[in-house]
Scaffold this active site. Structure first.
Site, short mmCIF file in Angstrom:
data_model
loop_
_atom_site.label_atom_id
_atom_site.label_comp_id
_atom_site.label_asym_id
_atom_site.label_seq_id
_atom_site.Cartn_x
_atom_site.Cartn_y
_atom_site.Cartn_z
N LYS A 35 9.53 -8.73 -6.01
CA LYS A 35 10.35 -7.53 -5.92
C LYS A 35 11.71 -7.71 -6.61
CE LYS A 35 12.17 -7.49 -1.99
NZ LYS A 35 13.53 -7.36 -1.51
N THR A 36 12.39 -8.81 -6.28
CA THR A 36 13.71 -9.04 -6.87
C THR A 36 13.58 -9.23 -8.38
OG1 THR A 36 14.26 -10.17 -4.83
CG2 THR A 36 15.81 -10.36 -6.63
N ASP A 220 17.50 -1.67 -3.38
CA ASP A 220 16.62 -2.71 -2.85
C ASP A 220 16.34 -2.42 -1.38
OD1 ASP A 220 15.23 -5.04 -2.75
OD2 ASP A 220 17.00 -6.34 -2.51
N GLU A 221 15.24 -2.89 -0.87
CA GLU A 221 14.91 -2.73 0.56
C GLU A 221 15.08 -1.28 1.01
OE1 GLU A 221 13.68 -5.32 2.00
OE2 GLU A 221 14.82 -7.15 1.55
N GLN A 251 7.82 -3.84 5.93
CA GLN A 251 8.90 -4.76 6.25
C GLN A 251 10.13 -4.03 6.78
OE1 GLN A 251 9.46 -8.39 3.77
NE2 GLN A 251 8.15 -7.31 2.34
N ARG A 609 6.84 -15.31 5.30
CA ARG A 609 7.87 -16.18 4.74
C ARG A 609 7.26 -17.50 4.29
NH1 ARG A 609 10.39 -12.85 2.99
NH2 ARG A 609 8.74 -11.56 3.82
#
Length: 733
Positions: A35-36, A220-221, A251, A609
């Site tokens: 994503k980043t 983002d997010e 998430q 994670r």
DNA sequence: CACCGAAATATTTTT
DNA sequence: TATTTCGGTG
């Protein structure tokens, strides 16, 4: 970097998202799908291929960490775009706009940011002033009421009904709170966003300006946006040249602070994205982990739906561990870490994640006992510590002596004979004359309005402030901090002796000075800090935004301990989850309609994670605040993990009681099996345990208080028990 | 008004 | 258990 290079080493989905046509787009990016990467490459793509100036690109994130990461990664792609440009958190971006246009925002020249703790103090004094009983109308609840209203963009006048007890009191206090903040030029976290939104709504010219400035907006997010953040984005970005939201509905874990997953759907209708991209290839975790995570999250109903896959191979199954109690669990984690490191692994590969901070205490003890290096993240943050906040209050008064909340905080810290009664009187005088506490004190001293003793103390305090200001004139930021700490006598007050806490506080205060010089050298914020005065203001903002002190990132090889929330966005080769029991995870406060799904998403975040190894532990008995042991039931989420992906159910790890480990920090437990006898119990004996029933003693170990036996129970498998604690009944020896 | 010990209270997550 | 608040004393 060339446009083609930007697309290099991206998969097809990522490429399409990065090179999407201008206009609005939505990227549904699962955990670990890059994503980043997509966001940073998109920025590079806009800058090179679309020839957008860097100054026209606004990228907002939620955490400072994410913003920092984005800055460095963008810099690596297209070179440093100057100090930060417009990459920042929602809050820092809003703050920057407010600072630039304080007049339009109806804020004072030197408005200050207050945190949750300051909010509480203000609410408490207001409640008392208004004769509202603090015992009945809890200030904490009042605070959460106010914050909730602000998250939804509501002022007291049009507050939305929440159907809570004491709601009318909450509302009255909210009104007074608004007035107090306005009068003293205070801005809380919610206010930053709300005020910024209102400012843009009320000032057409500013809105037009920033719509033009922010031709390209990236978020983002996105699943974590609340109502005002969404409105804010809609206001400035709806018609921008390009807008890209990246998010993952699975998430979304901040519903409790106003985040609305529904914003993902709203975006589809409000922004009508020309393209929607799904990133489903996961590069982080092995198959076992991913399948298990997919399985767990599939139990949620409200999902946009997606399925992550990987080509990394099966990897290791998830290890589920069961321990007799939290100490044994902590010991198991510590010994696991030790083993891992002894077999050539690095401690920093391991992250221990828990639902709430409280669970870290037991771990700390065991880690100390087994001499396993560790670092705890979160918890009491650096800038939230009392001694630091005191020092910052002095610095604030150097910048602006009229800041009442800072004045009230330190007027008697360290104690100098100005007690609550005097402060109360001071407040009244300030109110009567319509001046700040600082001005009121000056008047009190000149006109001798209070008892002589108090006047003397106040005069001394005012002289102290004057000395600080004089010492700070033209001085470097770190020099100002140093002077504030030194002249105030905060060190002696907070750290009078040689105890561990004192030493810690002394170090913290020293660290504040270091943070100041660091800040000047390497500014994190976006605003220029030409003069020492503006550096001081910028630093106070920086501190108020809760950014982590630089020291946290440094340090040697150590296991990381943190909550699942703060682990979001991170990845680790080995993840150990602890306390996975019903009531803790899912948390008992959250087992309700929407709450359980959010807990499940949180669990999903925790699982995803892990890269190579995931271990999930629960204990049979857990002690809550010192006494009253309660029997724990494994988390319901564990039942949602397919058997095939797990290994060694009911693995019994307890090997050595903490007490032993503490007295022999360097020695490793030796599992001496043999026929030696302990207190009449020898291997081979048949015993009965109150909870586990009948079993056969397999092994014994240690002596005295440390005497332990391994028992194979008929129904519960094999366990190590401390003899003195287990209360075994010998049936047959 | 400050200090000390006793009692009450707390554990969900954070920009 | 660990920390904060309260209440009594000097």
């Amino acid at each position: 970097m060339h446009a083609d290079d930007i697309l290099d080493r991206l998969n097809d989905e990522q490429k399409q998202a990065v090179s999407a046509p201008l206009g609005n787009s939505l990227v549904l990016a699962g955990a670990g799908t890059g994503k980043t990467r997509v966001l940073t490459h998109r920025i590079a793509w806009l800058a090179t291929h679309e020839r957008m100036p860097m100054g026209s690109i606004l990228a907002v994130t939620f955490t400072n960490k994410a913003a920092g990461e984005m800055r460095t990664r963008v810099a690596a792609l297209v070179g440093d775009a100057g100090p930060g440009r417009w990459v920042g958190t929602f809050h820092s971006t809003a703050l920057r706009l407010l600072r630039s246009h304080r007049h339009e925002a109806r804020l004072g020249d030197e408005f200050a940011i207050i945190d949750a703790d300051d909010q509480l103090r203000i609410i408490r004094t207001l409640s008392i002033d208004m004769n509202i009983s603090v015992d009945q109308v809890n200030p904490r609840n009042t605070r959460s009421y106010i914050n909730k209203q602000k998250e939804q963009g509501r002022r007291h006048a049009n507050a939305v009904r929440l159907n809570q007890p004491y709601e009318s009191e909450y509302k009255r206090i909210y009104k007074a709170y608004e007035a107090r903040c306005q009068k003293e030029s205070l801005v809380d976290f919610g206010e930053m966003l709300l005020r910024c939104l209102e400012m843009l709504r009320e000032h057409e010219d500013l809105l037009r300006l920033y719509r033009r400035v922010f031709g390209n907006v990236l978020v983002d997010e996105f699943q974590d946006t609340n109502a005002i953040q969404y409105d804010w984005l809609k206001l400035i970005a709806k018609d921008s040249a390009s807008f890209m939201a990246v998010g993952d509905d699975d998430q979304s874990i901040y519903g409790w602070r106003g985040a609305e997953v529904a914003n993902m759907n709203r975006l589809l209708s409000d922004f009508k994205p020309v393209s929607v991209h799904r990133l489903e290839q996961n590069y982080r975790s092995s198959e076992h982990i991913l399948q298990a995570a997919n399985s767990v999250i599939s139990h949620n109903n409200s999902r946009l739906g997606k399925n992550l896959w990987t080509d990394q191979g099966a990897g290791q199954p998830i290890v589920l561990t069961r321990s007799v109690n939290e100490h044994s669990e902590a010991d198991a984690v510590a010994t696991f870490a030790k083993d891992y490191a002894m077999n050539g692994g690095k401690y920093e590969d391991i992250a221990v994640l828990y639902r709430s901070h409280a669970l870290s205490r037991v771990l700390e003890r065991s880690f100390n006992g087994y001499a396993v290096p560790y670092r705890i993240y979160g918890g009491l943050r650096f800038f939230e510590r009392a001694e630091i906040k005191d020092a910052l209050a002095y610095m604030r008064l150097v910048a602006t002596p009229d800041t009442d909340f800072a004045f009230a905080r330190v007027v008697n810290t360290p104690t100098r004979g100005i007690g609550s009664k005097s402060i109360e009187r001071l407040r009244e005088i300030a109110l009567e004359r319509g001046v700040s506490l600082f001005r009121a004190s000056e008047a009190v001293v000149v006109e001798r309005l209070l008892p002589a003793r108090t006047v003397n103390s106040l005069e001394k305090f005012l002289r102290l402030l004057a000395n600080m200001r004089k010492a700070s004139e033209g001085a470097e930021l770190s020099e100002i901090a140093d002077q504030c700490i030194r002249l105030s006598g905060l060190v002696d007050f907070h750290a009078p002796d040689k105890t561990e806490t004192s030493i810690g506080r002394r170090e913290n205060l020293q660290e504040l000075v270091n943070a100041c010089s660091q800040f000047v050298e390497d500014p994190v914020g976006d605003e220029e800090q030409g003069t020492p005065a503006s550096a001081l203001r910028a630093f106070l903002d920086h501190a108020s935004l809760g950014e982590e002190a630089p020291q946290m990132e440094a340090g040697g090889d150590a296991v990381r301990l943190m909550t699942v929330h703060s682990a979001k966005g991170l990845e680790f080769p080995v993840v150990q989850l602890v306390g996975v029991e019903d009531g803790i995870f899912p948390n008992s406060m959250a087992i309700n309609e929407g709450g359980l799904e959010e807990e499940r998403r949180l669990f999903y975040v925790a699982m995803t994670r892990a890269m190579k190894e995931l271990r999930i532990g629960h204990a049979e008995v857990r002690t809550r605040y010192g006494q009253g042991q309660s029997i724990s039931v494994p988390s319901r989420f564990l039942a949602e993990i397919p058997e095939d992906n797990t290994d060694r159910m009911f693995f019994e790890p307890a090997r050595m009681p903490s007490a032993y480990a503490r007295s022999h920090p360097s020695s490793r437990p030796s599992l001496a099996k043999g026929g030696d006898e302990l207190d009449g119990v020898r291997s081979g004996a048949v015993v009965r345990h109150a909870r586990f029933g009948e079993g056969i003693v397999l092994a014994t170990e240690g002596s005295g208080d440390n005497a332990r036996v391994q028992v194979e129970f008929k129904r519960f498998g094999s366990k190590w028990l401390v003899l003195g604690y287990a209360n075994l009944q010998v049936l047959e020896s």
